[in-house]
Write a protein that holds these residues in place. Structure first.
Motif, PDB file in Angstrom:
ATOM      1  N   LEU A  31      10.075  -1.886  -0.453  1.00  0.00           N
ATOM      2  CA  LEU A  31       8.739  -2.141  -1.003  1.00  0.00           C
ATOM      3  C   LEU A  31       7.898  -3.006  -0.071  1.00  0.00           C
ATOM      4  CD1 LEU A  31       6.889  -1.777  -3.509  1.00  0.00           C
ATOM      5  CD2 LEU A  31       7.872  -3.909  -4.384  1.00  0.00           C
ATOM      6  N   LYS A  35       4.387  -1.673   1.423  1.00  0.00           N
ATOM      7  CA  LYS A  35       3.144  -2.272   0.933  1.00  0.00           C
ATOM      8  C   LYS A  35       2.774  -3.575   1.636  1.00  0.00           C
ATOM      9  CE  LYS A  35       2.592  -0.460  -3.715  1.00  0.00           C
ATOM     10  NZ  LYS A  35       2.180  -0.834  -5.097  1.00  0.00           N
ATOM     11  N   ALA A  40       2.750  -6.346  -2.394  1.00  0.00           N
ATOM     12  CA  ALA A  40       3.799  -5.920  -3.333  1.00  0.00           C
ATOM     13  C   ALA A  40       3.887  -6.913  -4.494  1.00  0.00           C
ATOM     14  CB  ALA A  40       5.140  -5.846  -2.607  1.00  0.00           C
TER      15      ALA A  40
END
Length: 206
Positions: A31, A35, A40
């Motif tokens: 993640l 991002k 995130a």
């Protein structure tokens, strides 16, 4: 239906070799790479893991804690490897090769973790930020010291060691483009090609 859904969402899926915390850390690495750490959210992570956001706090304290574990987990692995190689009674060029192969292997097989450690560490908070920066400096100095020892022994071309370290590490970080490529050589070919180019370029010209 809602009760059934929440029951299904309540458990983090693991296997016999992986703990729930390890699953969360692995998902966080993916993640954070996709991002970025700042963008995130814990809700994003919860959806990725398959639980409600509140359930994550049974296993971790914060998003920052995850970044800390990812950054120092990678840094400690690299430090342990260089310490092992430093003790070996082999030529400096072979030491550099072993360390580079380790870097390449980590970048290939633990890509998300290494990427996050290399790109998102700036979001650590002190004292961890200062400690991590210091650990990075020490690592590069130790790598440069191996090259300098090789130069003195005539095993490595006389070059500026810090510059060589910078080039070597940036070359390995370029494996990111290999991960994105749709048409790519095998991991083994990639590793061998990089070693031929990078380590071969350090050896004295005949």
């Amino acid at each position: 239906m809602l009760v059934c859904y929440l029951c299904c969402m309540a458990r983090i899926k693991t296997d016999s070799h992986t703990s729930r915390r390890e699953v969360i850390i692995a998902k966080a690495a993916l993640l954070f790479r996709e991002k970025g750490f700042k963008a995130a959210s814990m809700r994003d992570l919860a959806e990725s893991v398959g639980v409600e956001a509140a359930s994550l706090y049974n296993h971790i304290k914060s998003k920052t804690e995850l970044l800390h574990e990812l950054c120092f987990g990678v840094a400690n692995r690299f430090m342990q490897k260089i310490e092992e190689v430093e003790q070996e009674k082999i030529p400096a060029a072979e030491k550099i090769e072993k360390i580079l192969r380790f870097h390449i292997h980590e970048m290939i097989h633990h890509y998300e973790e290494v990427y996050v450690s290399d790109r998102e560490w700036k979001h650590l908070l002190d004292p961890y930020l200062s400690n991590f920066q210091n650990q990075r400096r020490i690592y590069r100095k130790r790598l440069a010291a191996i090259i300098e020892a090789g130069i003195r022994a005539g095993e490595i071309e006389p070059i500026d060691a810090p510059t060589a370290v910078l080039i070597l590490l940036h070359a390995v970080s370029g494996i990111e483009s290999w991960h994105r490529s749709r048409h790519k050589i095998s991991a083994e070919e990639l590793e061998n090609n990089m070693i031929t180019i990078l380590v071969g370029g350090l050896r004295p010209r005949k």
